[in-house]
Each structure stands twice: as C-alpha cells, then as structure tokens.
Design an enzyme around this catalytic site. Sequence first.
Site, PDB file in Angstrom:
ATOM      1  N   SER A  35       0.829  -1.207   0.000  1.00 26.08           N
ATOM      2  CA  SER A  35       0.000   0.000   0.000  1.00 26.08           C
ATOM      3  C   SER A  35       0.864   1.259   0.000  1.00 26.08           C
ATOM      4  O   SER A  35       1.699   1.439   0.889  1.00 26.08           O
ATOM      5  CB  SER A  35      -0.890   0.021   1.242  1.00 26.08           C
ATOM      6  OG  SER A  35      -1.414   1.305   1.438  1.00 26.08           O
ATOM      7  N   MET A  38       1.351   3.034   3.107  1.00 25.50           N
ATOM      8  CA  MET A  38       2.190   2.429   4.142  1.00 25.50           C
ATOM      9  C   MET A  38       3.681   2.582   3.831  1.00 25.50           C
ATOM     10  O   MET A  38       4.506   1.926   4.451  1.00 25.50           O
ATOM     11  CB  MET A  38       1.831   0.943   4.305  1.00 25.50           C
ATOM     12  CG  MET A  38       0.486   0.712   4.955  1.00 25.50           C
ATOM     13  SD  MET A  38       0.408   1.309   6.667  1.00 25.50           S
ATOM     14  CE  MET A  38       1.305  -0.010   7.480  1.00 25.50           C
ATOM     15  N   TYR A  39       4.042   3.461   2.862  1.00 27.30           N
ATOM     16  CA  TYR A  39       5.467   3.712   2.644  1.00 27.30           C
ATOM     17  C   TYR A  39       6.077   4.138   3.979  1.00 27.30           C
ATOM     18  O   TYR A  39       5.573   5.052   4.629  1.00 27.30           O
ATOM     19  CB  TYR A  39       5.674   4.859   1.650  1.00 27.30           C
ATOM     20  CG  TYR A  39       5.322   4.561   0.214  1.00 27.30           C
ATOM     21  CD1 TYR A  39       5.309   3.264  -0.286  1.00 27.30           C
ATOM     22  CD2 TYR A  39       5.016   5.601  -0.659  1.00 27.30           C
ATOM     23  CE1 TYR A  39       4.991   3.008  -1.611  1.00 27.30           C
ATOM     24  CE2 TYR A  39       4.706   5.356  -1.985  1.00 27.30           C
ATOM     25  CZ  TYR A  39       4.695   4.060  -2.453  1.00 27.30           C
ATOM     26  OH  TYR A  39       4.378   3.813  -3.762  1.00 27.30           O
ATOM     27  N   GLY A  40       7.140   3.467   4.360  1.00 26.60           N
ATOM     28  CA  GLY A  40       7.757   3.779   5.661  1.00 26.60           C
ATOM     29  C   GLY A  40       7.291   2.824   6.747  1.00 26.60           C
ATOM     30  O   GLY A  40       7.853   2.801   7.834  1.00 26.60           O
ATOM     31  N   GLY A  41       6.226   2.043   6.469  1.00 25.21           N
ATOM     32  CA  GLY A  41       5.808   0.991   7.394  1.00 25.21           C
ATOM     33  C   GLY A  41       4.811   1.422   8.449  1.00 25.21           C
ATOM     34  O   GLY A  41       4.307   2.554   8.469  1.00 25.21           O
ATOM     35  N   THR A  42       4.534   0.472   9.336  1.00 27.77           N
ATOM     36  CA  THR A  42       3.525   0.641  10.382  1.00 27.77           C
ATOM     37  C   THR A  42       3.869   1.784  11.320  1.00 27.77           C
ATOM     38  O   THR A  42       3.025   2.609  11.668  1.00 27.77           O
ATOM     39  CB  THR A  42       3.423  -0.689  11.173  1.00 27.77           C
ATOM     40  OG1 THR A  42       3.066  -1.726  10.250  1.00 27.77           O
ATOM     41  CG2 THR A  42       2.409  -0.613  12.283  1.00 27.77           C
ATOM     42  N   CYS A  43       5.114   1.826  11.759  1.00 26.49           N
ATOM     43  CA  CYS A  43       5.541   2.789  12.791  1.00 26.49           C
ATOM     44  C   CYS A  43       5.167   4.220  12.443  1.00 26.49           C
ATOM     45  O   CYS A  43       4.514   4.916  13.219  1.00 26.49           O
ATOM     46  CB  CYS A  43       7.045   2.648  12.993  1.00 26.49           C
ATOM     47  SG  CYS A  43       7.762   3.979  13.941  1.00 26.49           S
ATOM     48  N   HIS A 439      20.871  19.542  35.929  1.00 25.00           N
ATOM     49  CA  HIS A 439      19.794  19.861  36.874  1.00 25.00           C
ATOM     50  C   HIS A 439      18.976  21.030  36.332  1.00 25.00           C
ATOM     51  O   HIS A 439      19.560  21.968  35.797  1.00 25.00           O
ATOM     52  CB  HIS A 439      20.417  20.250  38.223  1.00 25.00           C
ATOM     53  CG  HIS A 439      19.443  20.856  39.175  1.00 25.00           C
ATOM     54  ND1 HIS A 439      18.549  20.089  39.907  1.00 25.00           N
ATOM     55  CD2 HIS A 439      19.200  22.165  39.498  1.00 25.00           C
ATOM     56  CE1 HIS A 439      17.810  20.889  40.651  1.00 25.00           C
ATOM     57  NE2 HIS A 439      18.173  22.150  40.426  1.00 25.00           N
TER      58      HIS A 439
HETATM   59  C1  LIG Z   1      -0.699   1.609  18.103  1.00 24.05           C
HETATM   60  C2  LIG Z   1       0.715   1.124  18.120  1.00 24.05           C
HETATM   61  C3  LIG Z   1       1.681   1.869  18.752  1.00 24.05           C
HETATM   62  C4  LIG Z   1       2.988   1.433  18.753  1.00 24.05           C
HETATM   63  N1  LIG Z   1       3.931   2.195  19.377  1.00 24.05           N
HETATM   64  C5  LIG Z   1       5.217   1.816  19.347  1.00 24.05           C
HETATM   65  C6  LIG Z   1       6.224   2.632  19.926  1.00 24.05           C
HETATM   66  O1  LIG Z   1       5.933   3.688  20.500  1.00 24.05           O
HETATM   67  N2  LIG Z   1       7.502   2.237  19.832  1.00 24.05           N
HETATM   68  C7  LIG Z   1       7.863   1.071  19.193  1.00 24.05           C
HETATM   69  O2  LIG Z   1       9.049   0.776  19.115  1.00 24.05           O
HETATM   70  N3  LIG Z   1       6.928   0.255  18.661  1.00 24.05           N
HETATM   71  C8  LIG Z   1       5.623   0.607  18.702  1.00 24.05           C
HETATM   72  N4  LIG Z   1       4.689  -0.182  18.103  1.00 24.05           N
HETATM   73  C9  LIG Z   1       5.124  -1.416  17.410  1.00 24.05           C
HETATM   74  C10 LIG Z   1       5.767  -1.075  16.045  1.00 24.05           C
HETATM   75  O3  LIG Z   1       4.899  -0.250  15.307  1.00 24.05           O
HETATM   76  C11 LIG Z   1       6.077  -2.324  15.262  1.00 24.05           C
HETATM   77  O4  LIG Z   1       6.815  -3.205  16.074  1.00 24.05           O
HETATM   78  C12 LIG Z   1       6.887  -2.013  14.013  1.00 24.05           C
HETATM   79  O5  LIG Z   1       6.282  -1.022  13.237  1.00 24.05           O
HETATM   80  C13 LIG Z   1       7.065  -3.289  13.195  1.00 24.05           C
HETATM   81  O6  LIG Z   1       7.824  -2.990  12.061  1.00 24.05           O
HETATM   82  P1  LIG Z   1       8.207  -4.098  11.022  1.00 24.05           P
HETATM   83  O7  LIG Z   1       9.561  -3.732  10.527  1.00 24.05           O
HETATM   84  O8  LIG Z   1       8.029  -5.454  11.549  1.00 24.05           O
HETATM   85  O9  LIG Z   1       7.168  -3.945   9.812  1.00 24.05           O
HETATM   86  P2  LIG Z   1       6.021  -2.908   9.503  1.00 24.05           P
HETATM   87  O10 LIG Z   1       6.451  -1.530   9.776  1.00 24.05           O
HETATM   88  O11 LIG Z   1       4.806  -3.409  10.127  1.00 24.05           O
HETATM   89  O12 LIG Z   1       5.922  -3.003   7.936  1.00 24.05           O
HETATM   90  C14 LIG Z   1       5.397  -4.095   7.270  1.00 24.05           C
HETATM   91  C15 LIG Z   1       4.975  -3.617   5.889  1.00 24.05           C
HETATM   92  O13 LIG Z   1       4.762  -4.737   5.049  1.00 24.05           O
HETATM   93  C16 LIG Z   1       3.666  -4.466   4.211  1.00 24.05           C
HETATM   94  N5  LIG Z   1       3.180  -5.772   3.742  1.00 24.05           N
HETATM   95  C17 LIG Z   1       2.583  -6.741   4.477  1.00 24.05           C
HETATM   96  N6  LIG Z   1       2.337  -7.829   3.723  1.00 24.05           N
HETATM   97  C18 LIG Z   1       2.807  -7.536   2.484  1.00 24.05           C
HETATM   98  C19 LIG Z   1       2.863  -8.273   1.253  1.00 24.05           C
HETATM   99  N7  LIG Z   1       2.411  -9.534   1.152  1.00 24.05           N
HETATM  100  N8  LIG Z   1       3.390  -7.658   0.172  1.00 24.05           N
HETATM  101  C20 LIG Z   1       3.863  -6.372   0.248  1.00 24.05           C
HETATM  102  N9  LIG Z   1       3.833  -5.649   1.384  1.00 24.05           N
HETATM  103  C21 LIG Z   1       3.329  -6.233   2.485  1.00 24.05           C
HETATM  104  C22 LIG Z   1       2.704  -3.699   5.097  1.00 24.05           C
HETATM  105  O14 LIG Z   1       1.785  -2.933   4.337  1.00 24.05           O
HETATM  106  C23 LIG Z   1       3.673  -2.844   5.905  1.00 24.05           C
HETATM  107  O15 LIG Z   1       3.897  -1.571   5.333  1.00 24.05           O
HETATM  108  C24 LIG Z   1       3.354   0.222  18.094  1.00 24.05           C
HETATM  109  C25 LIG Z   1       2.374  -0.537  17.456  1.00 24.05           C
HETATM  110  C26 LIG Z   1       1.069  -0.092  17.464  1.00 24.05           C
HETATM  111  C27 LIG Z   1       0.033  -0.909  16.759  1.00 24.05           C
END
Ligand SMILES: Cc1cc2nc3c(=O)[nH]c(=O)nc-3n(C[C@H](O)[C@H](O)[C@H](O)COP(=O)(O)OP(=O)(O)OC[C@H]3O[C@@H](n4cnc5c(N)ncnc54)[C@H](O)[C@@H]3O)c2cc1C
Length: 454
Positions: A35, A38-43, A439
């Site tokens: 998607s 989602m460039y840059g991922g979940t974080c 401090h």
């Molecule tokens: C609400 C919330 C708050 C959070 N807060 C924190 C925080 O404060 N600090 C912290 O360290 N962690 C936090 N986390 C956890 C953190 O977000 C995740 O551990 C981290 O983003 C995981 O990254 P990742 O590298 O595993 O992959 P992700 O960043 O999840 O990326 C995976 C990517 O793969 C893509 N994808 C999936 N399947 C496919 C496919 N078949 N083909 C192509 N693309 C695909 C997805 O669209 C996504 O963009 C939080 C999580 C949530 C839900």
Amino acid sequence: MKTYDNLIIGFGKGGKTLAASLAKAGQRTALVEKSPLMYGGTCINVACLPTKSLENSARQSAIQGGDDAARQLHFRQAIEEKRRLTAMLRKKNYDKLVSSGVEVMDGEASFLDDHHVQVLTKEGPEILEAHRIFINTGAKPFVPDIPGLKQSPRVYLSESIMELETLPRRLVILGGGYIGLEFASMFANFGSQVTILQPNQRFLPREDLEIADAVETSLARRGVRLMRNTALKEVRDEAAETVLILKQDEMDSELRCDALLVATGRRPQLDNLHPEAAGIALTSRGAIAVNEQLKTSVDHIWAMGDVTGGLQFTYISLDDSRIVTDALNSGPRTTANRGAVPYSVFMDPPFSRVGLSEDEARSAGYDLKIARIPAAAIPKAQVLRKTDGLLKVIIDAKTDQILGAHFFCEESHEMINLIKLAMDAKLPYPVLRDGIYTHPTMSEGLNDLFAAVL
Ligand SMILES: Cc1cc2nc3c(=O)[nH]c(=O)nc-3n(C[C@H](O)[C@H](O)[C@H](O)COP(=O)(O)OP(=O)(O)OC[C@H]3O[C@@H](n4cnc5c(N)ncnc54)[C@H](O)[C@@H]3O)c2cc1C
C-alpha cells in the site's frame, strides 16, 4: 521477468534500512510494498509516531481544558496535525529509499517458489526473481470472534480510532495491554470517559507488581476505570450508542459506550504471502521461524521485525536489519547478543522497563538489593507538576550490577536508555549513584534512587 540481487517484501523499519544499505553497496535491490499509504511501514503511518503525536496533543488538551466544544476542537486539530505528520514522513521515507537506489514497487507479494515472487500490481501480476529475499511484512491486529463485534460501526482498531472525527464521550477499551493503555491515557487526556476491560485479575501481569499498582492508581486518579476479570460476550448497536454485554466474575452486566477500541494483540502478517510455496517453516504461533541470525528454514531467505513473532518494537526491527547485515558479512551480531532490551509505554506519565522484575530475579535465584523512590521526590517532577509514579531498581547483591529497572515517571522513556547502557556495560550501580547529571532533570533522580539501595 526482472531479476534482483535482493528483494525485500514490506516497507518496515528493518526492510527499508537493509534495502538502502544493500542498494548503496551497488546491489540491485527492490522493495515491494502493498500500500502506498504504508510507505515507511507501520511505525510512521499507523503506530508509534501518530500515537505519540496524538499523545502530545492530548496532554496539551488536558492542560487547556475547556467545555465540550473546546475539547472536540482540540481533538479534530490533533487528528489533522497527526495526518500532516504521517503524510510528511511517508514522502520522506519514499524519497530517501528511491534516492539510495532501491526500486520501490507497489503491490502485494506472494511467494511462487524460493527465488520467485509474484507481485499483484494495479496493472496486473508481475513476477520477480531474486537471489536473496528478506521478509518484513509486520503484524496485524488480532480481533477476537465476539458476536456483533466485527459488524459494529462503533468498533475501532488502533489504526481506525486515530481517524475519528469526533471525540467519543465514553470509550471502552478491550484489552489492558500496552497499546490499550496508551490509548486509555491519551483519550482520558482528550476528555473521554475511559473504561478498560481486561480478562485477568492481575493488571499488567508481566510487570513488577509495585509498578503495576502505581500505574493503576495513577490511571484511576485520572478517571480511567479498570474492570478486571471481565469478558466481552456480545456487542449490540442501538441508534445512538452501543451496548456491551459483559461477564464479570460470572455475573452478566451491560455497559454503554460511544466507541469500543479492540486492543487484543497483534499477530504476524502473512496474508497472501504463501511462505509455504518457498518451503519457509512457521512457528507453532504462525510466525516465520528464524534462527539467531534471522535466517528462515531456507538458506537465502531472511525475516525481520514483527513477522518473526519476537518483540514488537520498531527498534527491534531496526536491530534485526543490523543482525541480517552481519549475517551477510560474517559479523558477530545475533538475536542472542542484543543485550538488555528496554521498552516504554507512552502514557501520561510514561512507564519504562529494562531487565528483570523483582519476582523474576528472585525466581532466577539472585540475592537482591532493591531501591525505590517516589517520582515526587525528584525536583523536576515537581517543576513539571507530574508527581505520580515510582522508580524501582533490582540489583544483584553479589556483583552490584543492575538486573532490572522499572520507572513510572515523566521522562522515563529517556532515562531507561541510560540504564540499558549501564547494564550492557556491566557497570556497578554506584557509578550511577555517584554520577553527575544536569539539573533539573528526571535523570538526576538516579542519584537518590541508587543512594536508596538497601
Ligand atoms: C498503536 C501502536 C503503537 C505502537 N507504538 C510503538 C512505539 O511507540 N515504539 C515502538 O518501538 N513500537 C511501537 N509499536 C510497534 C511497532 O509499530 C512495530 O513493532 C513495528 O512497526 C514493526 O515494524 P516491522 O519492521 O516489523 O514492519 P512494519 O512496519 O509493520 O511493515 C510491514 C509492511 O509490510 C507491508 N506488507 C505486508 N504484507 C505484504 C505483502 N504480502 N506484500 C507487500 N507488502 C506487504 C505492510 O503494508 C507494511 O507496510 C506500536 C504498534 C502499534 C500498533
């Protein structure tokens, strides 16, 4: 068919970091992301950074106060601010990757075999061949099967609740874990009445008991209600509100709300990926099975981040990319030698932890020295008017080294990194007790905390 040296599936932290370094080293590298949102991922898009942006806005909203209309306005502004932030970060992440020479491809990836992946693009399927493949597809929310839950328009997941246009007056959160707590604290600051439903008797069962109690007391002071031993049996929508049918200690009851957030954990994301087509083994919990160098059961395929079923943190995914880089270059880093892993729950105030709890240290057979001070004893906590909380450290009586630290106080997310460093360096606690700190800061509380060691 395009052929690459490296194919990365998923734009997560580990994947993008590894992709950039491989491309910069002159290797032909592609990254597939399903998607563009989602460039840059979940974080950066739907997790760490947007929640912290909202948390920061919620603190300001709590300070400004005001009537319902003012609260609603703060909330809408906060959501807008968060959207601007994520859009900016998304673009920055994309541009950075492309400028480092990575080919970014939009589409969902599925394994055909151990060297071939099909990408379902808008224009149709495309097959890519790669010498090495790295899986970084993250995790997705686990949604329990409860009658009425999935159909209800007032039920949200962490991602969708950050897109609300109206602040819910009554928010119920299913799950008293870390994500649930962050949202509970944030929405309480925005002005919602928050109730947390948790299945167990013990709140924060994995945390040190004294810290869990301190967190609970602080939440209660801020009006957050915690319902223990409570199961959600059914969700029923009415015209203006949603009725939750609960079972608490074998008694049925009803709870009415305007929004329900489901925060019941996250599972590895393997939808349509078909790792079995490449012969990749899974764990019994449905994660990609990896060894200490993050190699899967297939010699030229690695996995990083949440999809491996390990600790779900962005900085762990980043560290995974370092481990894979070492694996490719015969370096020493593995999952077994990352050292102590700290974490923080970004509530108001945050709580942060590294290492063992008192119970865990006792069970492991250590003789202990323990120290604790209330957050209110630190002058900076008084300056900030954030006096809730407790700081506790667990020390090995034989070596004077720190086994665990549990800080529930303002700035704990900064302080805990100092303790991780001390633990990895095996520093005896007097080094921290006698340290010079600026401090007024929360860190200077370490002088008093370690001076209280018994
Ligand atoms: C609400 C919330 C708050 C959070 N807060 C924190 C925080 O404060 N600090 C912290 O360290 N962690 C936090 N986390 C956890 C953190 O977000 C995740 O551990 C981290 O983003 C995981 O990254 P990742 O590298 O595993 O992959 P992700 O960043 O999840 O990326 C995976 C990517 O793969 C893509 N994808 C999936 N399947 C496919 C496919 N078949 N083909 C192509 N693309 C695909 C997805 O669209 C996504 O963009 C939080 C999580 C949530 C839900």
